[in-house]
Design a protein around this motif. Structure first.
Motif, mmCIF file in Angstrom:
data_model
loop_
_atom_site.group_PDB
_atom_site.id
_atom_site.type_symbol
_atom_site.label_atom_id
_atom_site.label_comp_id
_atom_site.label_asym_id
_atom_site.label_seq_id
_atom_site.Cartn_x
_atom_site.Cartn_y
_atom_site.Cartn_z
ATOM 1 N N GLY A 247 -3.922 13.964 6.537
ATOM 2 C CA GLY A 247 -2.592 14.281 7.035
ATOM 3 C C GLY A 247 -1.507 13.695 6.171
ATOM 4 O O GLY A 247 -0.434 13.308 6.667
ATOM 5 N N CYS A 248 -1.770 13.652 4.861
ATOM 6 C CA CYS A 248 -0.841 13.062 3.907
ATOM 7 C C CYS A 248 -0.544 14.028 2.768
ATOM 8 O O CYS A 248 -1.170 15.080 2.636
ATOM 9 C CB CYS A 248 -1.413 11.763 3.322
ATOM 10 S SG CYS A 248 -1.549 10.372 4.464
ATOM 11 N N PRO B 149 2.252 9.987 4.786
ATOM 12 C CA PRO B 149 1.945 10.912 5.884
ATOM 13 C C PRO B 149 2.934 12.067 5.938
ATOM 14 O O PRO B 149 4.102 11.924 5.566
ATOM 15 C CB PRO B 149 2.028 10.033 7.127
ATOM 16 C CG PRO B 149 2.858 8.866 6.717
ATOM 17 C CD PRO B 149 2.607 8.639 5.275
ATOM 18 N N LEU B 150 2.468 13.201 6.409
ATOM 19 C CA LEU B 150 3.317 14.382 6.509
ATOM 20 C C LEU B 150 4.500 14.162 7.441
ATOM 21 O O LEU B 150 5.510 14.866 7.350
ATOM 22 C CB LEU B 150 2.487 15.574 6.997
ATOM 23 C CG LEU B 150 1.427 16.088 6.016
ATOM 24 C CD1 LEU B 150 0.558 17.144 6.695
ATOM 25 C CD2 LEU B 150 2.070 16.634 4.756
ATOM 26 N N SER B 151 4.388 13.183 8.326
ATOM 27 C CA SER B 151 5.486 12.868 9.236
ATOM 28 C C SER B 151 6.629 12.130 8.546
ATOM 29 O O SER B 151 7.727 12.034 9.084
ATOM 30 C CB SER B 151 4.971 12.016 10.398
ATOM 31 O OG SER B 151 4.387 10.809 9.918
ATOM 32 N N HIS B 152 6.377 11.603 7.345
ATOM 33 C CA HIS B 152 7.416 10.860 6.630
ATOM 34 C C HIS B 152 8.428 11.838 6.034
ATOM 35 O O HIS B 152 8.044 12.866 5.475
ATOM 36 C CB HIS B 152 6.778 10.021 5.520
ATOM 37 C CG HIS B 152 7.691 8.967 4.963
ATOM 38 N ND1 HIS B 152 8.773 9.261 4.163
ATOM 39 C CD2 HIS B 152 7.673 7.621 5.099
ATOM 40 C CE1 HIS B 152 9.388 8.142 3.830
ATOM 41 N NE2 HIS B 152 8.748 7.138 4.385
ATOM 42 N N SER C 33 8.464 16.038 2.917
ATOM 43 C CA SER C 33 9.031 17.392 2.917
ATOM 44 C C SER C 33 9.967 17.642 1.740
ATOM 45 O O SER C 33 10.586 18.704 1.661
ATOM 46 C CB SER C 33 9.790 17.639 4.225
ATOM 47 O OG SER C 33 10.863 16.727 4.362
ATOM 48 N N GLU D 77 3.656 5.216 7.414
ATOM 49 C CA GLU D 77 2.950 4.922 8.653
ATOM 50 C C GLU D 77 1.443 5.064 8.480
ATOM 51 O O GLU D 77 0.969 5.846 7.662
ATOM 52 C CB GLU D 77 3.430 5.861 9.763
ATOM 53 C CG GLU D 77 4.904 5.740 10.090
ATOM 54 C CD GLU D 77 5.254 4.376 10.626
ATOM 55 O OE1 GLU D 77 4.431 3.794 11.352
ATOM 56 O OE2 GLU D 77 6.361 3.888 10.334
#
Length: 432
Positions: free
Chosen positions: A244-245, A272-275, A279, A429
């Motif tokens: 997920g990175c 992580p893709l949430s960071h 994007s 994270e």
């Protein structure tokens, strides 16, 4: 409004310099209104004066850059040549003759910024360099002016558009490194010789500049740990995706926990893709600044190119011209803190380690023992067997770079470990 124009010597008329000249001509009246006096080109120094340069009056072209910056009527020298010499000589000569300097020269600032700042103070002139880091993105001025009353603890970001484009293409299209780099070259994002970008030299110079300003201490490019992206493989990209990175080339400058020293590094990392940095696509740049009072700030935009970089140059030109009219100078070097730069071995982060191993019982136990003996705690392990070939992917908890290096050296000595396929740091994270 003052009637005598402020006169500008433009050193270099390539991609950026030609855009500076164009904007100065097309925005002449607006620039005069913003500055409080007309501003005009007094001369344009180039290496090949016979080349056609549309929009630049031929009578302004000269091959004698030294003579141009020695002229008594020059108020500001704009240096967009790049490199160490002759840029250093031209900048210092311009200052000696009373001209303020606007430069986009990250390599020179990262190598010899202290001497340039000292020369500016000695001769009572300005040294501005917003365009040296992250193109059009306002970053230098917020750090040295807007956040001057705050304590900056961390600067983290993507500061090289070429490498971000290459890694983005590898992730989104499945292209290999060479294929992605070829596309970047075709589109004009990469130079014919991309070494400075792909080996991390460009990003390291920018990291040194950012760290110096953020932490009020002198940091040179030699102080910055540097790794490029040439060793990043499709397997690394795939492993990051499984976690997920995504892989990015990051510049990371931060105070140590006790605030008594700093670290500065440039290297590929999984985030992580949430960071929010995950994007940031194609050739764009983005930088996070974390300060005690202001909190977390993000600066995003085009980090390179003629027009974006020229925008930053013109912003500095307006500022130094205003200072000239007022008989003042802007902020100079702030290096009072004199914090030591810690070696990379002291940096603490997490790691993704991929091992090619023998497909037999007990291998995992041996590998785990080596990690434990060097004080590196394992978070997760993935084991794969394909056609008789086995691999282990280990993701660690936080550990020092020195401890991880010792671990890897010991792993290479195991007869059950056929090779260390890749090592990549994990930032952001904790991925689940």
């Amino acid at each position: 409004m003052r009637t005598r124009p402020l006169r500008v010597a433009l050193l270099g008329c390539g991609v950026v310099g030609s855009e500076v000249a164009r904007i100065m001509a097309t925005q002449r009246d607006d620039l005069a209104a913003r500055i409080g006096a007309p501003v005009e080109l007094a001369g344009v120094a180039v290496r090949r004066p016979n080349r056609s340069r549309p929009g630049v009056p031929p009578e302004l072209i000269t091959a004698d850059a030294v003579e141009l910056v020695k002229r008594d009527d020059i108020d500001v020298a704009v240096e967009v040549i790049g490199g160490i010499e002759p840029a250093r000589e031209l900048i210092t000569t311009a200052m000696e003759h009373g001209a303020s300097v606007v430069t986009a020269n990250k390599a020179l600032l990262a190598a010899d910024g202290a001497a340039l700042h000292a020369a500016a103070v000695k001769h009572g002139v300005d040294l501005y360099y917003e365009a040296a880091v992250a193109g059009a993105i306002p970053l230098i001025r917020p750090l040295r002016e807007s956040l001057a009353g705050d304590t900056v603890n961390r600067v983290l970001g993507i500061v090289n558009g070429t490498t971000n484009f290459v890694l983005d293409r590898m992730d989104t299209t499945g292209a290999g490194y060479s294929e992605a780099l070829d596309e970047a070259t075709t589109l004009g994002y990469a130079e014919a010789d991309p070494t400075a970008d792909v080996e991390g030299f460009d990003a390291a110079a920018k990291a040194a500049i950012l760290a110096g300003i953020a932490f009020h201490t002198r940091v040179t490019a030699a102080d910055v740990h540097r790794e490029g992206i040439t060793e990043v493989t499709a397997a690394d990209i795939a492993s990051a995706r499984e976690m997920g990175c995504v892989v990015k080339l990051l510049a990371i400058c931060e105070r140590t926990a006790d605030g008594a020293s700093v670290t500065a590094r440039v290297h590929p990392a999984m985030i992580p893709l949430s960071h929010p940095l995950a994007s940031v696509r194609e050739a764009y740049n983005a930088v996070f600044v974390e300060a005690e009072a202001a909190g977390r700030l993000m600066f995003y935009g085009p980090g390179a190119g003629g027009a974006p970089t020229a925008s930053a140059v013109l912003g500095d030109l307006v500022a130094v011209c205003r200072n000239k009219l007022n008989g003042t100078t802007g902020p100079g070097e702030s290096a009072y803190a004199r914090l030591p730069v810690r070696p990379m071995g002291d940096v603490v982060t997490r790691y993704h380690v991929s091992l090619d191993v023998a497909d037999r019982a007990g291998v995992l136990a041996q590998v785990a023992t080596v990690f434990a003996e060097h004080g590196v705690s394992i978070d997760t392990v993935r084991q794969q067997v394909r056609g008789g070939e086995a691999s282990l992917v280990v993701v660690t908890h936080r550990a020092s770079d020195a401890a991880l290096s010792g671990t890897v050296a010991a792993l290479r000595r195991l007869d059950t470990v056929r090779g260390v396929a890749s090592i990549m740091r994990v930032e952001g994270e904790q991925p689940k």
